[in-house]
Design a protein around this motif. Structure first.
Motif, PDB file in Angstrom:
ATOM      1  N   THR A  47       1.156  -1.172   0.211  1.00 53.39           N
ATOM      2  CA  THR A  47      -0.253  -0.465   0.187  1.00 53.39           C
ATOM      3  C   THR A  47       0.477   2.013   0.144  1.00 53.39           C
ATOM      4  OG1 THR A  47      -1.716  -0.754   1.773  1.00 53.39           O
ATOM      5  CG2 THR A  47      -2.294   1.294   1.496  1.00 53.39           C
ATOM      6  N   TYR A  48       0.536   2.412  -0.900  1.00 52.36           N
ATOM      7  CA  TYR A  48       1.262   3.704  -0.467  1.00 52.36           C
ATOM      8  C   TYR A  48       0.842   4.441  -1.409  1.00 52.36           C
ATOM      9  CZ  TYR A  48       2.402   3.066  -5.945  1.00 52.36           C
ATOM     10  OH  TYR A  48       2.838   2.188  -7.310  1.00 52.36           O
ATOM     11  N   GLY A  49       0.689   6.075  -1.588  1.00 49.77           N
ATOM     12  CA  GLY A  49      -0.084   7.251  -2.194  1.00 49.77           C
ATOM     13  C   GLY A  49       1.186   7.659  -3.265  1.00 49.77           C
ATOM     14  N   ASP A  50       0.938   9.242  -3.750  1.00 47.07           N
ATOM     15  CA  ASP A  50       1.590   9.860  -3.623  1.00 47.07           C
ATOM     16  C   ASP A  50       2.576  10.573  -3.250  1.00 47.07           C
ATOM     17  OD1 ASP A  50      -0.570  12.462  -4.953  1.00 47.07           O
ATOM     18  OD2 ASP A  50      -1.014  11.593  -3.894  1.00 47.07           O
ATOM     19  N   ALA A  51       3.254  11.050  -3.906  1.00 47.12           N
ATOM     20  CA  ALA A  51       4.685  12.304  -3.481  1.00 47.12           C
ATOM     21  C   ALA A  51       4.618  13.248  -4.284  1.00 47.12           C
ATOM     22  CB  ALA A  51       5.691  11.422  -3.067  1.00 47.12           C
ATOM     23  N   MET A  52       4.976  14.609  -4.323  1.00 47.63           N
ATOM     24  CA  MET A  52       5.001  15.885  -4.757  1.00 47.63           C
ATOM     25  C   MET A  52       6.153  16.279  -4.860  1.00 47.63           C
ATOM     26  SD  MET A  52       4.221  19.780  -4.430  1.00 47.63           S
ATOM     27  CE  MET A  52       2.870  19.940  -3.730  1.00 47.63           C
ATOM     28  N   PHE A  53       7.139  16.804  -5.825  1.00 49.18           N
ATOM     29  CA  PHE A  53       8.682  16.802  -6.171  1.00 49.18           C
ATOM     30  C   PHE A  53       8.680  18.120  -6.691  1.00 49.18           C
ATOM     31  CE2 PHE A  53       8.470  13.713  -9.044  1.00 49.18           C
ATOM     32  CZ  PHE A  53       9.161  14.320 -10.574  1.00 49.18           C
ATOM     33  N   VAL A  54      10.242  19.115  -5.812  1.00 47.54           N
ATOM     34  CA  VAL A  54      10.170  19.776  -6.613  1.00 47.54           C
ATOM     35  C   VAL A  54      11.645  19.850  -6.544  1.00 47.54           C
ATOM     36  CG1 VAL A  54       8.729  21.339  -5.588  1.00 47.54           C
ATOM     37  CG2 VAL A  54      10.532  20.675  -4.685  1.00 47.54           C
ATOM     38  N   ALA A  55      12.184  20.704  -7.111  1.00 43.36           N
ATOM     39  CA  ALA A  55      13.558  21.606  -7.595  1.00 43.36           C
ATOM     40  C   ALA A  55      14.604  21.455  -6.404  1.00 43.36           C
ATOM     41  CB  ALA A  55      14.548  22.474  -8.934  1.00 43.36           C
ATOM     42  N   ALA A  56      16.449  20.612  -6.233  1.00 42.94           N
ATOM     43  CA  ALA A  56      16.925  20.619  -5.101  1.00 42.94           C
ATOM     44  C   ALA A  56      16.540  21.995  -4.458  1.00 42.94           C
ATOM     45  CB  ALA A  56      17.944  20.098  -5.206  1.00 42.94           C
ATOM     46  N   ASP A  57      17.171  23.076  -5.079  1.00 41.41           N
ATOM     47  CA  ASP A  57      16.386  24.217  -4.634  1.00 41.41           C
ATOM     48  C   ASP A  57      15.668  25.121  -4.779  1.00 41.41           C
ATOM     49  OD1 ASP A  57      16.757  24.181  -7.509  1.00 41.41           O
ATOM     50  OD2 ASP A  57      18.466  26.383  -7.567  1.00 41.41           O
ATOM     51  N   ALA A  58      14.625  24.511  -4.664  1.00 42.71           N
ATOM     52  CA  ALA A  58      13.111  25.536  -5.094  1.00 42.71           C
ATOM     53  C   ALA A  58      12.823  25.283  -3.213  1.00 42.71           C
ATOM     54  CB  ALA A  58      12.199  24.801  -5.659  1.00 42.71           C
ATOM     55  N   LYS A  59      12.178  25.914  -2.826  1.00 44.33           N
ATOM     56  CA  LYS A  59      11.557  25.535  -2.146  1.00 44.33           C
ATOM     57  C   LYS A  59       9.935  25.410  -1.520  1.00 44.33           C
ATOM     58  CE  LYS A  59      11.735  31.048  -0.748  1.00 44.33           C
ATOM     59  NZ  LYS A  59      11.248  32.348  -0.185  1.00 44.33           N
ATOM     60  N   ASP A  60       9.817  24.282  -0.086  1.00 40.24           N
ATOM     61  CA  ASP A  60       8.624  23.998   0.145  1.00 40.24           C
ATOM     62  C   ASP A  60       7.998  24.566  -0.445  1.00 40.24           C
ATOM     63  OD1 ASP A  60       9.804  21.297   0.444  1.00 40.24           O
ATOM     64  OD2 ASP A  60       9.387  22.137   2.791  1.00 40.24           O
ATOM     65  N   VAL A  61       6.917  23.898  -1.497  1.00 44.31           N
ATOM     66  CA  VAL A  61       5.319  24.408  -1.849  1.00 44.31           C
ATOM     67  C   VAL A  61       3.352  23.566  -1.356  1.00 44.31           C
ATOM     68  CG1 VAL A  61       6.426  25.619  -3.865  1.00 44.31           C
ATOM     69  CG2 VAL A  61       5.641  22.920  -3.960  1.00 44.31           C
ATOM     70  N   THR A  62       2.685  24.474  -1.827  1.00 42.01           N
ATOM     71  CA  THR A  62       1.738  23.554  -1.284  1.00 42.01           C
ATOM     72  C   THR A  62       0.674  23.628  -2.335  1.00 42.01           C
ATOM     73  OG1 THR A  62       0.127  25.803  -0.716  1.00 42.01           O
ATOM     74  CG2 THR A  62       1.681  24.479   0.985  1.00 42.01           C
ATOM     75  N   LEU A  63      -0.107  22.553  -2.820  1.00 44.86           N
ATOM     76  CA  LEU A  63      -1.236  22.901  -3.896  1.00 44.86           C
ATOM     77  C   LEU A  63      -1.944  23.783  -4.337  1.00 44.86           C
ATOM     78  CD1 LEU A  63      -2.992  19.626  -3.363  1.00 44.86           C
ATOM     79  CD2 LEU A  63      -1.375  19.913  -5.215  1.00 44.86           C
ATOM     80  N   ASP A  64      -1.740  24.361  -3.969  1.00 43.83           N
ATOM     81  CA  ASP A  64      -2.714  25.686  -3.606  1.00 43.83           C
ATOM     82  C   ASP A  64      -1.059  27.370  -4.272  1.00 43.83           C
ATOM     83  OD1 ASP A  64      -4.702  26.177  -2.548  1.00 43.83           O
ATOM     84  OD2 ASP A  64      -4.686  26.112  -0.245  1.00 43.83           O
ATOM     85  N   ASP A  65       0.226  26.731  -3.958  1.00 46.14           N
ATOM     86  CA  ASP A  65       0.688  27.542  -4.099  1.00 46.14           C
ATOM     87  C   ASP A  65       0.868  26.973  -5.585  1.00 46.14           C
ATOM     88  OD1 ASP A  65       1.116  28.738  -2.239  1.00 46.14           O
ATOM     89  OD2 ASP A  65       2.667  27.321  -1.862  1.00 46.14           O
ATOM     90  N   LEU A  66       0.586  26.331  -6.465  1.00 47.03           N
ATOM     91  CA  LEU A  66       0.885  26.025  -7.863  1.00 47.03           C
ATOM     92  C   LEU A  66      -0.398  26.032  -8.966  1.00 47.03           C
ATOM     93  CD1 LEU A  66       2.697  21.990  -6.710  1.00 47.03           C
ATOM     94  CD2 LEU A  66       3.416  24.095  -7.815  1.00 47.03           C
ATOM     95  N   LYS A  67      -1.648  26.379  -7.947  1.00 42.96           N
ATOM     96  CA  LYS A  67      -2.610  27.217  -8.859  1.00 42.96           C
ATOM     97  C   LYS A  67      -2.231  27.940 -10.191  1.00 42.96           C
ATOM     98  CE  LYS A  67      -6.356  27.158  -5.351  1.00 42.96           C
ATOM     99  NZ  LYS A  67      -6.890  28.148  -4.396  1.00 42.96           N
ATOM    100  N   GLY A  68      -2.716  27.400 -11.118  1.00 45.63           N
ATOM    101  CA  GLY A  68      -2.208  27.938 -12.318  1.00 45.63           C
ATOM    102  C   GLY A  68      -0.610  27.670 -12.726  1.00 45.63           C
ATOM    103  N   GLN A  69       0.099  26.521 -11.864  1.00 47.35           N
ATOM    104  CA  GLN A  69       1.087  26.122 -13.019  1.00 47.35           C
ATOM    105  C   GLN A  69       0.790  25.132 -13.582  1.00 47.35           C
ATOM    106  OE1 GLN A  69       4.364  28.506 -11.928  1.00 47.35           O
ATOM    107  NE2 GLN A  69       2.767  29.735 -10.884  1.00 47.35           N
ATOM    108  N   VAL A  70       1.715  24.929 -14.849  1.00 51.79           N
ATOM    109  CA  VAL A  70       2.292  24.109 -15.038  1.00 51.79           C
ATOM    110  C   VAL A  70       3.134  22.293 -14.475  1.00 51.79           C
ATOM    111  CG1 VAL A  70       3.538  22.166 -17.022  1.00 51.79           C
ATOM    112  CG2 VAL A  70       1.832  24.319 -17.133  1.00 51.79           C
ATOM    113  N   VAL A  71       2.248  21.542 -13.700  1.00 52.15           N
ATOM    114  CA  VAL A  71       3.378  20.167 -13.007  1.00 52.15           C
ATOM    115  C   VAL A  71       2.690  19.190 -14.040  1.00 52.15           C
ATOM    116  CG1 VAL A  71       2.160  20.982 -11.027  1.00 52.15           C
ATOM    117  CG2 VAL A  71       0.703  19.813 -11.967  1.00 52.15           C
ATOM    118  N   GLY A  72       3.502  18.124 -13.566  1.00 52.68           N
ATOM    119  CA  GLY A  72       3.438  16.074 -14.018  1.00 52.68           C
ATOM    120  C   GLY A  72       3.214  15.597 -13.737  1.00 52.68           C
TER     121      GLY A  72
END
Length: 256
Positions: free
Chosen positions: A120-145
């Protein structure tokens, strides 16, 4: 008792040859049934991947398929398949079973049957190593993969907050674009992401701390709906491996 003549000897030899021919004729289909094709991906570390030293498929789900095969008396052969092509390959009988980091979902159950759950497992979010932590709200209007064919991609699209949920064939491709700043964040299987980052610090990405999975699910093997006999055998083998503790050992060997 009279001695057998030459004619008798020839007759007996003919009978023996006929018997061998009949035995071979009957044994051929049985031997064919002893083998089954297992669909795996090269991008699902540590569930399924290719060992760079041996160039052979390996991983937790590969070892599990081998253990199941031993239990049911089948000889597995592994077919390297893109994740998005696994279900179509199973439905068209190019493979007999899928043993990968695939979640058993209601949508997939419409076209395939799933075994007893194995992880059993779930999903994870990852960003660039030098980027700040973000939330889903921070990503509104952005492109994600996200990886094409995954349940996570569907969950992200359903949020309807991103300008685009860009789909990729592999997690490695998502990581590359996150590192290069082409997309703001990537999403994928938590154990796969964590394992790859731990093993390859130079990937240039990191997990977002405190991220809560959009969805958790159970990993299971997938089998064609018209092959209930194989499903029964696989389930029996899984239950036996669970009871013996062997199932836990297989996943623990890969840090799962």
């Amino acid at each position: 008792m009279p001695e057998r003549g030459t004619g008798d000897s020839m007759f007996l030899k003919s009978l023996a040859a006929l018997a061998v021919g009949i035995a071979v004729g009957f044994s051929a289909p049985v031997m064919a049934q002893e083998s089954f094709k297992v669909g795996v991906t090269t991008t699902g570390v540590p569930f399924t991947f290719v060992d760079t030293t041996t160039q052979q498929p390996t991983g937790a789900m590969v070892d599990l398929a081998k253990a199941i095969a031993t239990e049911v008396g089948l000889k597995p052969t592994f077919e390297l398949t893109a994740f998005s092509a696994l279900v179509p390959s199973l439905s068209t009988h190019k493979i007999d079973v899928i043993s990968a980091g695939m979640l058993a979902t209601d949508e997939r159950r419409k076209v395939v049957d799933f075994s007893e759950p194995v992880y059993t497992y779930g999903d994870a979010m990852f960003v660039a190593a030098d980027a700040k932590d973000v939330t889903l709200d921070d990503l509104k209007g952005q492109v994600v993969g996200a990886q094409v064919g995954t349940t996570f991609a569907d969950s992200l699209k359903a949020l309807n907050i991103f300008s685009e949920v860009k789909l990729y064939e592999s997690i490695a491709d998502i990581m590359r674009d996150v590192k290069l700043g082409r997309i703001k964040a990537g999403f994928g299987d938590q154990p796969i992401i964590a394992y790859q980052i731990a093993k390859n610090p130079g990937l240039g990405v990191r997990l977002v701390k405190g991220y809560k999975p959009l969805k958790e699910g159970q990993v299971a093997l997938a089998i064609a709906k018209d092959n209930p006999a194989l499903l029964t055998k696989v389930n029996a083998a899984i239950l036996k491996l669970k009871a013996s503790g062997e199932l836990d050992k297989i996943f623990a060997a890969y840090g799962l």
